[in-house]
Scaffold this motif. Structure first.
Motif, PDB file in Angstrom:
ATOM      1  N   TYR A   1     -19.927  21.278  -3.188  1.00 25.10           N
ATOM      2  CA  TYR A   1     -18.959  21.510  -2.120  1.00 25.10           C
ATOM      3  C   TYR A   1     -19.504  20.978  -0.799  1.00 25.10           C
ATOM      4  O   TYR A   1     -20.686  21.071  -0.493  1.00 25.10           O
ATOM      5  CB  TYR A   1     -18.658  23.008  -1.984  1.00 25.10           C
ATOM      6  N   GLU A   2     -18.606  20.410  -0.007  1.00 33.92           N
ATOM      7  CA  GLU A   2     -18.904  20.006   1.352  1.00 33.92           C
ATOM      8  C   GLU A   2     -17.839  20.623   2.253  1.00 33.92           C
ATOM      9  O   GLU A   2     -16.856  21.188   1.780  1.00 33.92           O
ATOM     10  CB  GLU A   2     -18.889  18.474   1.484  1.00 33.92           C
ATOM     11  N   LEU A   3     -18.030  20.494   3.559  1.00 31.25           N
ATOM     12  CA  LEU A   3     -17.088  21.103   4.484  1.00 31.25           C
ATOM     13  C   LEU A   3     -15.698  20.496   4.390  1.00 31.25           C
ATOM     14  O   LEU A   3     -14.727  21.085   4.845  1.00 31.25           O
ATOM     15  CB  LEU A   3     -17.608  20.990   5.925  1.00 31.25           C
ATOM     16  N   TRP A   4     -15.570  19.308   3.804  1.00 30.25           N
ATOM     17  CA  TRP A   4     -14.242  18.709   3.667  1.00 30.25           C
ATOM     18  C   TRP A   4     -13.630  18.981   2.297  1.00 30.25           C
ATOM     19  O   TRP A   4     -12.583  18.447   1.969  1.00 30.25           O
ATOM     20  CB  TRP A   4     -14.307  17.205   3.931  1.00 30.25           C
ATOM     21  N   SER A   5     -14.304  19.779   1.457  1.00 28.06           N
ATOM     22  CA  SER A   5     -13.745  20.116   0.156  1.00 28.06           C
ATOM     23  C   SER A   5     -12.485  20.972   0.321  1.00 28.06           C
ATOM     24  O   SER A   5     -12.325  21.691   1.306  1.00 28.06           O
ATOM     25  CB  SER A   5     -14.777  20.890  -0.669  1.00 28.06           C
ATOM     26  N   LEU A   6     -11.594  20.889  -0.669  1.00 21.65           N
ATOM     27  CA  LEU A   6     -10.351  21.646  -0.611  1.00 21.65           C
ATOM     28  C   LEU A   6     -10.549  23.058  -1.138  1.00 21.65           C
ATOM     29  O   LEU A   6     -11.161  23.272  -2.179  1.00 21.65           O
ATOM     30  CB  LEU A   6      -9.267  20.936  -1.427  1.00 21.65           C
ATOM     31  N   ILE A   7      -9.991  24.009  -0.415  1.00 17.78           N
ATOM     32  CA  ILE A   7     -10.011  25.413  -0.810  1.00 17.78           C
ATOM     33  C   ILE A   7      -8.599  25.798  -1.214  1.00 17.78           C
ATOM     34  O   ILE A   7      -7.649  25.617  -0.450  1.00 17.78           O
ATOM     35  CB  ILE A   7     -10.498  26.300   0.356  1.00 17.78           C
ATOM     36  N   PHE A   8      -8.477  26.339  -2.413  1.00 18.99           N
ATOM     37  CA  PHE A   8      -7.177  26.729  -2.940  1.00 18.99           C
ATOM     38  C   PHE A   8      -6.962  28.227  -2.754  1.00 18.99           C
ATOM     39  O   PHE A   8      -7.893  28.977  -2.445  1.00 18.99           O
ATOM     40  CB  PHE A   8      -7.068  26.323  -4.408  1.00 18.99           C
ATOM     41  N   ASP A   9      -5.727  28.651  -2.971  1.00 15.02           N
ATOM     42  CA  ASP A   9      -5.324  30.012  -2.637  1.00 15.02           C
ATOM     43  C   ASP A   9      -6.170  31.068  -3.332  1.00 15.02           C
ATOM     44  O   ASP A   9      -6.434  32.122  -2.764  1.00 15.02           O
ATOM     45  CB  ASP A   9      -3.846  30.196  -2.993  1.00 15.02           C
ATOM     46  N   ASP A  10      -6.616  30.800  -4.559  1.00 16.53           N
ATOM     47  CA  ASP A  10      -7.351  31.809  -5.315  1.00 16.53           C
ATOM     48  C   ASP A  10      -8.868  31.699  -5.158  1.00 16.53           C
ATOM     49  O   ASP A  10      -9.606  32.489  -5.757  1.00 16.53           O
ATOM     50  CB  ASP A  10      -6.999  31.715  -6.801  1.00 16.53           C
ATOM     51  N   ASP A  11      -9.350  30.708  -4.396  1.00 12.47           N
ATOM     52  CA  ASP A  11     -10.793  30.576  -4.193  1.00 12.47           C
ATOM     53  C   ASP A  11     -11.309  31.689  -3.296  1.00 12.47           C
ATOM     54  O   ASP A  11     -10.563  32.290  -2.510  1.00 12.47           O
ATOM     55  CB  ASP A  11     -11.126  29.226  -3.561  1.00 12.47           C
TER      56      ASP A  11
ATOM     57  N   ILE B   1       2.182  18.604   2.480  1.00 15.11           N
ATOM     58  CA  ILE B   1       2.209  18.156   1.082  1.00 15.11           C
ATOM     59  C   ILE B   1       2.087  16.633   1.012  1.00 15.11           C
ATOM     60  O   ILE B   1       1.378  16.089   0.153  1.00 15.11           O
ATOM     61  CB  ILE B   1       3.500  18.644   0.390  1.00 15.11           C
ATOM     62  N   ALA B   2       2.763  15.932   1.929  1.00 17.68           N
ATOM     63  CA  ALA B   2       2.670  14.467   1.938  1.00 17.68           C
ATOM     64  C   ALA B   2       1.237  14.021   2.207  1.00 17.68           C
ATOM     65  O   ALA B   2       0.739  13.065   1.585  1.00 17.68           O
ATOM     66  CB  ALA B   2       3.616  13.892   2.978  1.00 17.68           C
ATOM     67  N   ALA B   3       0.551  14.714   3.127  1.00 16.15           N
ATOM     68  CA  ALA B   3      -0.837  14.359   3.433  1.00 16.15           C
ATOM     69  C   ALA B   3      -1.736  14.601   2.222  1.00 16.15           C
ATOM     70  O   ALA B   3      -2.635  13.796   1.912  1.00 16.15           O
ATOM     71  CB  ALA B   3      -1.323  15.156   4.639  1.00 16.15           C
ATOM     72  N   LEU B   4      -1.502  15.698   1.521  1.00 10.21           N
ATOM     73  CA  LEU B   4      -2.285  15.973   0.318  1.00 10.21           C
ATOM     74  C   LEU B   4      -1.991  14.934  -0.761  1.00 10.21           C
ATOM     75  O   LEU B   4      -2.891  14.525  -1.509  1.00 10.21           O
ATOM     76  CB  LEU B   4      -1.965  17.374  -0.200  1.00 10.21           C
ATOM     77  N   GLY B   5      -0.738  14.488  -0.838  1.00 12.03           N
ATOM     78  CA  GLY B   5      -0.391  13.445  -1.801  1.00 12.03           C
ATOM     79  C   GLY B   5      -1.122  12.145  -1.511  1.00 12.03           C
ATOM     80  O   GLY B   5      -1.592  11.461  -2.435  1.00 12.03           O
ATOM     81  N   ARG B   6      -1.228  11.802  -0.221  1.00  9.49           N
ATOM     82  CA  ARG B   6      -1.960  10.585   0.142  1.00  9.49           C
ATOM     83  C   ARG B   6      -3.441  10.702  -0.199  1.00  9.49           C
ATOM     84  O   ARG B   6      -4.060   9.742  -0.669  1.00  9.49           O
ATOM     85  CB  ARG B   6      -1.774  10.296   1.633  1.00  9.49           C
ATOM     86  N   GLN B   7      -3.993  11.903   0.020  1.00 10.17           N
ATOM     87  CA  GLN B   7      -5.406  12.104  -0.323  1.00 10.17           C
ATOM     88  C   GLN B   7      -5.608  12.021  -1.831  1.00 10.17           C
ATOM     89  O   GLN B   7      -6.586  11.429  -2.310  1.00 10.17           O
ATOM     90  CB  GLN B   7      -5.885  13.464   0.193  1.00 10.17           C
ATOM     91  N   ALA B   8      -4.686  12.610  -2.586  1.00  7.00           N
ATOM     92  CA  ALA B   8      -4.791  12.552  -4.044  1.00  7.00           C
ATOM     93  C   ALA B   8      -4.737  11.107  -4.526  1.00  7.00           C
ATOM     94  O   ALA B   8      -5.505  10.712  -5.423  1.00  7.00           O
ATOM     95  CB  ALA B   8      -3.671  13.373  -4.683  1.00  7.00           C
TER      96      ALA B   8
ATOM     97  N   GLU C   1      -4.212  17.653  -8.296  1.00  7.79           N
ATOM     98  CA  GLU C   1      -3.146  17.058  -9.092  1.00  7.79           C
ATOM     99  C   GLU C   1      -2.248  18.145  -9.676  1.00  7.79           C
ATOM    100  O   GLU C   1      -1.015  18.039  -9.676  1.00  7.79           O
ATOM    101  CB  GLU C   1      -3.735  16.205 -10.225  1.00  7.79           C
ATOM    102  N   ALA C   2      -2.871  19.223 -10.173  1.00  5.84           N
ATOM    103  CA  ALA C   2      -2.082  20.314 -10.746  1.00  5.84           C
ATOM    104  C   ALA C   2      -1.241  21.003  -9.665  1.00  5.84           C
ATOM    105  O   ALA C   2      -0.073  21.349  -9.899  1.00  5.84           O
ATOM    106  CB  ALA C   2      -3.010  21.321 -11.433  1.00  5.84           C
ATOM    107  N   TRP C   3      -1.840  21.188  -8.473  1.00 15.23           N
ATOM    108  CA  TRP C   3      -1.106  21.856  -7.390  1.00 15.23           C
ATOM    109  C   TRP C   3       0.092  21.008  -6.954  1.00 15.23           C
ATOM    110  O   TRP C   3       1.192  21.524  -6.759  1.00 15.23           O
ATOM    111  CB  TRP C   3      -2.032  22.097  -6.200  1.00 15.23           C
ATOM    112  N   LEU C   4      -0.117  19.703  -6.823  1.00 12.71           N
ATOM    113  CA  LEU C   4       0.971  18.828  -6.417  1.00 12.71           C
ATOM    114  C   LEU C   4       2.076  18.802  -7.469  1.00 12.71           C
ATOM    115  O   LEU C   4       3.263  18.737  -7.137  1.00 12.71           O
ATOM    116  CB  LEU C   4       0.447  17.423  -6.169  1.00 12.71           C
TER     117      LEU C   4
END
Length: 299
Positions: A52-62, A271-278, A292-295
């Protein structure tokens, strides 16, 4: 489901730490992340990247821990109108000991911060909030949110003064950007010694209105901001005195969001920004399975 956030943004929303404080806490090993994978994904998901780094994604259940204690952003958001007095820096602290927002921040919830800046001599409406999405919209010209300023200038000004037309036509303020333009520039009161003008803009470059007035050859005596979007700083029944603050009503917050295009538009933008990152990670041949699963579920 709530959109995943970068770890540094998650921590900023959940604590009163500054960005530099968060970086220092990370470097010191004080931050820990425990992904909650659930039974369905435990066999297939691997953290990406490997650490993990500071730019890693944190999801709702983390689960995110700071110094061994779980931290999570409050679902509640706070919105305050502060009447910034003259002579106050729009900063949370100042190493040179100049007066800043620190006394007010000590009274408000730990997570709030000022939205944008008013320069030291300028007074008026400073929004204090912990709603980063609203802050994003209010500070960017493409959302077209009005900010009204009252300018006290020297001498009389007629309604047909060509200097007002210059403000509305756009003025080069010397920042190597397109001309700064007033949506409206009107006379509120005109007197022999001084006049009061209303200038409405939809962006907030550094000292923009002050520089516009100077380039238009107004002799500015004082600058005050009474309104952001459809919301005025003052209470309905009485003015907010310099140094006072008040909590915005739900109706006022809703009106400010509507001026930005609505909350749903902000969610679609995330969501669009996350799609671009994906897509970027797919192009690098290292897709992020959880994203990918979240999107797939929320896109």
């Amino acid at each position: 489901m709530p959109a995943p956030k970068r770890l540094d943004k998650y921590l900023a929303d959940a604590t009163s730490l500054s960005r530099s404080d968060i970086n220092a806490a990370w470097d010191a090993g004080r931050i820990e992340v425990r992904p909650d994978l659930g039974d369905s994904s435990a066999a297939t998901w691997e953290p990406w990247p490997d650490d993990y780094e500071l730019w890693s994604l944190i999801f709702d259940d983390d689960v995110v821990l700071l110094d061994g204690e779980v931290v999570e952003p409050s679902p509640a958001r706070h919105y305050f109108a502060l009447h910034k007095p003259e002579g106050i820096l729009t900063t949370t602290s100042d190493p040179h000991g100049r007066e800043c927002l620190e006394p007010w921040l000590d009274e408000l919830p730990d997570t709030v911060f000022p939205v944008g800046r008013l320069d030291r001599p300028t007074t008026g409406f400073l929004l204090m909030t912990d709603d980063g999405d609203l802050c994003f919209c209010l500070l960017r010209k493409r959302f077209g949110v009005e900010k009204e300023y009252h300018l006290t200038v020297e001498g009389p000004v007629a309604d047909d003064d060509e200097r007002l037309a210059r403000l509305e036509a756009g003025i080069d303020i010397g920042d190597r950007k397109p001309p700064a333009t007033a949506l409206r520039a009107e006379v509120v009161e005109s007197g022999a010694e001084q006049s009061l003008l209303s200038v409405v803009v939809d962006e907030g470059r550094h000292r923009m209105v002050r520089r516009m007035a100077r380039r238009a050859e107004f002799r500015l005596q004082h600058l005050h901001r009474p309104r952001i979007g459809p919301v005025t700083m003052d209470r309905q029944d009485e003015p907010l005195e310099a140094g006072e603050y008040r909590r915005l009503s739900d109706a006022e917050v809703d009106a400010m969001w509507q001026a930005c295009g609505g909350r749903e538009a902000a969610r679609k933008r995330r969501i669009a920004a996350l799609g671009r990152q994906a897509q970027k990670w797919r192009d690098q041949d290292r897709p992020h399975p959880r994203l990918e699963a979240w999107l797939s579920d929320n896109g």
